[in-house]
Design a protein around this motif. Sequence first.
Motif, short mmCIF file in Angstrom:
data_model
loop_
_atom_site.label_atom_id
_atom_site.label_comp_id
_atom_site.label_asym_id
_atom_site.label_seq_id
_atom_site.Cartn_x
_atom_site.Cartn_y
_atom_site.Cartn_z
N ASP A 280 20.27 68.16 15.08
CA ASP A 280 20.14 69.51 14.54
C ASP A 280 21.10 70.42 15.28
O ASP A 280 21.08 70.50 16.52
N SER A 281 21.95 71.09 14.54
CA SER A 281 22.99 71.93 15.14
C SER A 281 22.46 73.25 15.65
O SER A 281 23.14 73.93 16.43
N GLY A 282 21.27 73.67 15.16
CA GLY A 282 20.80 75.01 15.47
C GLY A 282 21.34 76.06 14.52
O GLY A 282 20.97 77.23 14.62
N TYR A 283 22.19 75.65 13.59
CA TYR A 283 22.78 76.56 12.61
C TYR A 283 22.24 76.24 11.22
O TYR A 283 21.86 75.09 10.94
N ALA A 284 22.24 77.25 10.34
CA ALA A 284 21.93 76.99 8.94
C ALA A 284 23.15 76.41 8.23
O ALA A 284 23.04 75.55 7.38
N SER A 285 24.33 76.91 8.59
CA SER A 285 25.59 76.39 8.05
C SER A 285 26.50 76.01 9.21
O SER A 285 27.32 76.82 9.65
N TYR A 286 26.36 74.79 9.68
CA TYR A 286 27.29 74.35 10.72
C TYR A 286 28.65 74.01 10.14
O TYR A 286 29.65 74.02 10.86
N ARG A 287 28.70 73.71 8.84
CA ARG A 287 30.01 73.50 8.20
C ARG A 287 30.91 74.70 8.43
O ARG A 287 32.11 74.55 8.72
N SER A 288 30.36 75.90 8.32
CA SER A 288 31.19 77.10 8.49
C SER A 288 31.75 77.18 9.90
O SER A 288 32.87 77.68 10.11
N GLN A 289 31.00 76.69 10.89
CA GLN A 289 31.48 76.69 12.27
C GLN A 289 32.56 75.62 12.46
O GLN A 289 33.60 75.86 13.06
N ALA A 290 32.28 74.42 11.95
CA ALA A 290 33.25 73.33 12.10
C ALA A 290 34.54 73.63 11.37
O ALA A 290 35.64 73.34 11.85
N TRP A 291 34.42 74.23 10.19
CA TRP A 291 35.61 74.52 9.40
C TRP A 291 36.50 75.54 10.08
O TRP A 291 37.74 75.46 10.01
N ASP A 292 35.90 76.50 10.74
CA ASP A 292 36.70 77.57 11.35
C ASP A 292 37.44 77.14 12.61
O ASP A 292 38.10 77.95 13.26
N ARG A 293 37.39 75.85 12.94
CA ARG A 293 38.23 75.35 14.03
C ARG A 293 39.69 75.20 13.58
O ARG A 293 40.59 75.16 14.42
#
Length: 377
Positions: free
Chosen positions: A178-191
């Motif tokens: 569990d990432s702790g985020y609702a949308s971890y995709r948005s975090q990973a993508w912004d790399r």
Amino acid sequence: MRTVGVEEELLVVDPSGRPVPRGPEALAVASRRGEGQTPEEHDRDDGPGERPGHLVPELKQEQVELGTRVCTGLDEVTRELRFWRGRADAAARAVGARVAALASSPVAVDPEPTPGERYAEMEERFGLIATDQLTCGCHVHVSVDGDEEGVAVLDRIRVWLPVLTALTANSPFWLGRDSGYASYRSQAWDRWPSSGPTELFGDAATYARVVDDLVATRTIVDAGQVYFAARLSRSWPTVEVRVADVALRVEDAVTHAGLVRALVDTAAAEWRAGRPAPAVRGEVLRVAAWRAGRSGTTGELVSPLTGRPAPAADVVAALLAHVGEALDASGDRRRVEEGVHAVLERGTGADLQRRVHRETGDLAAVVRAAADLTVVR
């Protein structure tokens, strides 16, 4: 009425729920049936132009992407998404797999790159960012009357884009935890170095110069890798909004498409009326986007009206009020408002994934449940 087209990326999973690198095999099946597209054709294209819907490859072999044809009404968008999700699933089943509308993989997996020069160059140039990147988004294209209108739209919708991320959140798990985020995709993508919110452009010439300057740094591969939160299409007269997780349910994807079209229409009307774009700094927008990805609709969001935190339901209500006239003009108000309220009441895809995991303790069960919701026959 402005036309709209939708692109969705889907995970390819085996019956146990584990992502498997059978996307190319599934696309080969689809191609034999006249429904696929080669990587080379895909690289020359970046949107749902004046052509039929399609299935195409993505960065990883554990993915496929679908694209609708150009649509006018939301009923048409619904039919297209159901049709192409069904075709993608049928092609995946032909090679012993299924598709699942998950924006990240709940199950740990070492994704395999799709063969092709461009994808190989991305892996070499960006290292772990590209190697680990197994995310599935939803991109919505809305027609505009030329680049000047398109840039005016980009400048005016940017403050609202984090709200769309919150409403579509569907990636709480990341490769086994569990990432702790609702949308971890948005975090990973912004790399990616060229991703995320942009500053105000002001006009089409400035937008073009910024894109040229980014390519000139020789950091990104080409202009197709300008991963702004919203951008002008390279090939079609559209604005492409790229902030959403792929939706578990077709109806949520349609609600999102209706909101994006209404935002574009509202922004274009403001530009024609001489109303200036909100002068919000990019740093604030980046924080707003982060906060939307963190909590989705369960916490507070940064209000585009005040720049201060407010309950998510209040910020979503402000979005609906902002686009109300455009929704009336398109005849979409009832459908979009009911869709938004459904998301707020039952939760996002992220909420459903966590609920299934609480009930089963099994991340593979989350994937299987998502596959069942992806294609509703």
